[in-house]
Scaffold this motif. Structure first.
Motif, PDB file in Angstrom:
ATOM      1  N   VAL A  14       4.312   0.285 -17.847  1.00  0.00           N
ATOM      2  CA  VAL A  14       3.335  -0.287 -16.862  1.00  0.00           C
ATOM      3  C   VAL A  14       4.054   0.549 -15.482  1.00  0.00           C
ATOM      4  CG1 VAL A  14       3.241  -2.870 -17.626  1.00  0.00           C
ATOM      5  CG2 VAL A  14       5.271  -1.764 -15.993  1.00  0.00           C
ATOM      6  N   TRP A  18       1.679   1.274 -11.872  1.00  0.00           N
ATOM      7  CA  TRP A  18       2.123   1.007 -10.414  1.00  0.00           C
ATOM      8  C   TRP A  18       2.264   2.207  -9.772  1.00  0.00           C
ATOM      9  CZ3 TRP A  18       1.912  -3.644  -8.780  1.00  0.00           C
ATOM     10  CH2 TRP A  18       2.269  -4.733  -9.580  1.00  0.00           C
ATOM     11  N   LEU A  93       1.073  -6.843 -13.187  1.00  0.00           N
ATOM     12  CA  LEU A  93       0.101  -5.691 -13.210  1.00  0.00           C
ATOM     13  C   LEU A  93      -1.366  -6.091 -12.745  1.00  0.00           C
ATOM     14  CD1 LEU A  93      -0.117  -2.807 -13.265  1.00  0.00           C
ATOM     15  CD2 LEU A  93      -0.376  -3.048 -15.742  1.00  0.00           C
ATOM     16  N   ARG A  97      -3.354  -4.965  -9.655  1.00  0.00           N
ATOM     17  CA  ARG A  97      -4.439  -4.356  -9.711  1.00  0.00           C
ATOM     18  C   ARG A  97      -5.400  -5.070  -8.960  1.00  0.00           C
ATOM     19  NH1 ARG A  97      -9.435  -5.294 -12.822  1.00  0.00           N
ATOM     20  NH2 ARG A  97     -10.645  -3.323 -13.505  1.00  0.00           N
ATOM     21  N   LEU A 118       5.135  -5.729  -7.544  1.00  0.00           N
ATOM     22  CA  LEU A 118       5.782  -5.001  -8.843  1.00  0.00           C
ATOM     23  C   LEU A 118       7.018  -5.585  -9.043  1.00  0.00           C
ATOM     24  CD1 LEU A 118       6.437  -2.583 -10.804  1.00  0.00           C
ATOM     25  CD2 LEU A 118       7.206  -1.305  -9.015  1.00  0.00           C
TER      26      LEU A 118
END
Length: 156
Positions: A14, A18, A93, A97, A118
């Motif tokens: 991930v 980020w 995530l 987004r 995050l």
């Protein structure tokens, strides 16, 4: 691949997404990458694997009418904990987004909200909502009406 490796790979997987959203939000590559649902499909597949391997008849019965003690017992198992963690990774995530695209659409600054998302997903959402409200309030007071960033740019 064992559970620990899958957990570690998911954590690393991930990070580039980020980093792109936070450090290079206006880069065309970032926009192209963040259009894709592929990262969520990959993470959800890892989640599905862990979920299926962590559910036992006893767990399923306990979690069908969960009590806090049952959930604590469930997550004391490494596979269950990894399943829960990957759940957080996918959802944070996905929400990140959304925050990213809202910022792209409205021109509202999102770096702080993405960083919070995050590390503590719901706080990032809260930060973004407050930032949106504050930006909208200042926009109204400076323009005398509700004007979008696109409309302001068209005037200039």
């Amino acid at each position: 691949m064992n559970i620990t490796d899958l957990f570690n790979v998911a954590n690393l997987f991930v990070l580039p997404f980020w980093a792109l959203m936070i450090l290079l939000p206006n880069w065309n590559v970032t926009r192209k990458v963040m259009e894709s649902y592929l990262p969520f499909v990959i993470l959800a597949a890892a989640y599905l694997y862990l979920f299926v391997t962590s559910i036992t008849p006893e767990n399923a019965a306990a979690l069908s009418n969960p009590q806090l003690a049952d959930i604590a017992r469930f997550f004391s198992n490494e596979t269950a904990a990894a399943t829960g963690w990957i759940h957080f990774l996918v959802m944070d995530l996905f929400v990140g987004r959304w925050i990213y695209w809202e910022g792209q659409k409205t021109g509202i600054w999102t770096i702080h909200s993405l960083a919070l998302c995050l590390f503590a997903g719901p706080l990032g959402v809260l930060s973004h909502v407050f930032t949106y409200w504050i930006s909208k309030a200042f926009s109204k007071s400076s323009e005398g009406e509700d004007v979008t960033v696109e409309e302001k740019a068209a005037v200039n």
